[in-house]
Design an enzyme around this catalytic site. Structure first.
Site, PDB file in Angstrom:
ATOM      1  N   THR A 228       0.852  -1.175  -0.034  1.00  0.00           N
ATOM      2  CA  THR A 228      -0.161   0.145   0.145  1.00  0.00           C
ATOM      3  C   THR A 228       0.946   1.509   0.116  1.00  0.00           C
ATOM      4  OG1 THR A 228      -1.726  -1.184   1.183  1.00  0.00           O
ATOM      5  CG2 THR A 228      -1.712   1.245   1.308  1.00  0.00           C
TER       6      THR A 228
ATOM      7  N   GLU B   6      -4.709  14.751   4.626  1.00  0.00           N
ATOM      8  CA  GLU B   6      -3.612  15.042   3.668  1.00  0.00           C
ATOM      9  C   GLU B   6      -4.336  14.924   2.074  1.00  0.00           C
ATOM     10  OE1 GLU B   6       0.041  12.507   5.826  1.00  0.00           O
ATOM     11  OE2 GLU B   6      -0.978  11.876   3.963  1.00  0.00           O
TER      12      GLU B   6
ATOM     13  N   VAL C  44      -5.502  11.229   9.513  1.00  0.00           N
ATOM     14  CA  VAL C  44      -4.163  11.677   8.765  1.00  0.00           C
ATOM     15  C   VAL C  44      -4.473  11.605   7.216  1.00  0.00           C
ATOM     16  CG1 VAL C  44      -1.854  11.203   8.207  1.00  0.00           C
ATOM     17  CG2 VAL C  44      -2.938  10.998  10.745  1.00  0.00           C
TER      18      VAL C  44
ATOM     19  N   GLY D  77     -14.304  11.627   7.832  1.00  0.00           N
ATOM     20  CA  GLY D  77     -13.117  11.262   8.824  1.00  0.00           C
ATOM     21  C   GLY D  77     -12.028  12.532   8.763  1.00  0.00           C
ATOM     22  N   GLY D  78     -11.448  12.801  10.038  1.00  0.00           N
ATOM     23  CA  GLY D  78     -10.825  13.751  10.065  1.00  0.00           C
ATOM     24  C   GLY D  78      -9.231  13.608  10.526  1.00  0.00           C
TER      25      GLY D  78
ATOM     26  N   HIS E 118      21.974  28.509  12.397  1.00  0.00           N
ATOM     27  CA  HIS E 118      21.188  29.836  12.125  1.00  0.00           C
ATOM     28  C   HIS E 118      21.290  30.402  10.659  1.00  0.00           C
ATOM     29  CE1 HIS E 118      18.874  33.287  12.939  1.00  0.00           C
ATOM     30  NE2 HIS E 118      19.955  33.948  12.335  1.00  0.00           N
TER      31      HIS E 118
END
Length: 467
Positions: free
Chosen positions: A40, A187, A183, A180-181, A445
């Protein structure tokens, strides 16, 4: 043919188990029922969805932020066919890579459906109808999972679809209704929202990505709302029907009042269920759990049948490709006589929206429930010079540390490149670092990872420099 290890399934867990076993000198075979390797994840999951996520993000930036950067474009448009074509090319390259790795490591591969005759004998039914039988001292079940469905909704794979069909739609939806909320849904929903679709999310729980730290779900909802997505939280879906090119989804709001939405596509993304059908488990005395069809294993991932192991989505725990990979490695090394270990609390979870969401360790809700005394350090990306430079100022890094020892117990972040940044938190927690330890390490940085250091400084006597 006799093997030391037979792996059923070539997803991330299966192919990694096979490669690691071969590296350790074990004669290894891998059986895959589909025409390509990778399961999958590589074919209809992780890899193709990330390809579309990146393509749609490029388009969204071109449409909404390039002008601010001083880049002017005329007649911007989406060639959705090319977008899908590129996604398919990425998948083909990745799955082809597994074939190369199998040859490199001298792994024998079989195309067909594998099932148990007995605990050491596997029958392979090939696509042409022929059969072949092989034997092995050890067998690893790595057959993965498939999308879950709701019993009262018929998925026609045309208008009412799963995540698999959402990767190959013929067009950008006008109105995508997402059930459905979690992953996967968010996406894919964000892909189409960036490309101009109206996206409505219906979630039964009171927040999105409900298994993660609640602060992440709240922030992600704010960001996706700015993208144009709308949310119906605490709502219970009751049905979905198709008439022509229109889908009608019915649901109850928190007060029990009936509502409906109409769109041209409905994506059902309510989780996944273990794929254990047709394995012949009954022939070796194995049964699956009723809920989720999971296979029961011990701490060594061995089933109740000696020499038969199971890994990845077919056993307990999060359904994550990298979890399956770690488990595949663990089983192969155990078979070879080594003593590997997995700390399941330190397997990160990621949501590849933009900004990305990543989490590892305990959530604040879990620490409260357990009575653990903790402190919080948080740093917003709007205070990050690197984030301002790239116009990615949404989100934050949140560090949870033990009040007495300062050991980092959980890290939760939403922001640019959080999927990559979470590796620092995993490394620190694997070696039981304190928040002060990380805060004293030099971070280049300007970088996004400075937010991790600043959050650790904030957890250490509120010493953050830039807020």
């Amino acid at each position: 043919m006799q093997y030391d290890v037979i792996v059923i399934g070539s997803g991330p867990g299966g192919y990694v188990a096979a490669i690691r076993a071969a590296q350790l000198g074990l004669k290894t075979a891998c059986i895959e029922k589909y025409s390509t390797f990778g399961g999958t994840c590589l074919n209809v999951g992780c890899i193709p969805s990330k390809a579309l996520l990146d393509s749609s993000e490029h388009y969204h930036n071109a449409a909404h932020t390039f002008k601010t950067h001083g880049i002017n474009l005329d007649n911007l448009s989406v060639d959705f066919g090319q977008m899908i074509k590129r996604k398919n090319e990425v998948v083909a390259q990745t799955t082809g890579g597994i074939s190369f790795l199998f040859k490199k490591n001298r792994i024998t591969s079989y195309q067909g459906h594998g099932s148990f005759v007995d605990k050491n004998t596997i029958k392979i039914k090939k696509t042409d109808g022929s059969e072949e039988t092989i034997t092995g001292k050890n067998v690893i079940i790595a057959t993965g999972s498939k999308p879950s469905a709701l019993p009262f909704i018929k998925i026609d794979k045309k208008r009412i679809i799963t995540s698999t069909e959402a990767l190959t739609l013929p067009e950008v939806p006008k109105h995508l209704i997402l059930i459905g909320g979690g992953v996967i849904g968010l996406e894919l929903g964000s892909v189409y929202a960036r490309l101009g679709a109206k996206v409505s999310v219906i979630e039964f729980m009171d927040g999105i990505i409900p298994t993660m730290d609640k602060a992440l779900g709240k922030e992600l909802q704010k960001v996706l709302t700015k993208l144009g997505m709308e949310f119906y939280l605490g709502h219970k879906v009751t049905g979905a029907t198709v008439k022509g090119k229109e889908v009608t989804v019915t649901f109850d709001n928190p007060k029990g009042e009936k509502q409906e939405l109409k769109g041209d596509y409905c994506l059902v993304a309510v989780g996944r269920v273990a794929y254990t059908d047709g394995l012949g488990l009954e022939n070796i005395g194995l049964t699956v759990e009723e809920r989720g069809r999971k296979i029961t294993v011990d701490e060594h991932l061995e089933t109740s049948v000696k020499g038969v192991y199971a890994i990845g989505d077919v056993i307990r725990g999060a359904m994550l490709a990298h979890k399956a990979e770690d488990e595949g490695t663990l089983v192969a090394e155990q078979i070879a006589g080594q003593k590997p270990h997995i700390n399941y609390n330190l397997i990160p979870g990621v949501v590849y929206t933009w900004p990305e969401v990543a989490s590892v360790g305990y959530t604040e809700e879990q620490l409260k429930e357990s009575g653990t005394k903790y402190k919080i350090g948080s740093f917003p990306f709007k205070a990050s010079g690197r984030a301002r430079a790239s116009m990615d100022t949404d989100g934050f890094v949140k560090v949870l540390a033990d009040t007495e020892t300062d050991e980092i117990l959980g890290v939760h972040m939403i922001g640019p490149r959080a999927a990559d940044m979470i590796a620092e938190a995993v490394t620190a927690m694997e070696y039981r670092a304190s928040a002060e330890d990380v805060s004293r390490m030099s971070h280049a940085h300007p970088t996004y990872t400075e937010a991790m250091r600043e959050a650790c400084l904030a957890a250490t006597e509120n010493r953050a420099i830039h807020i």
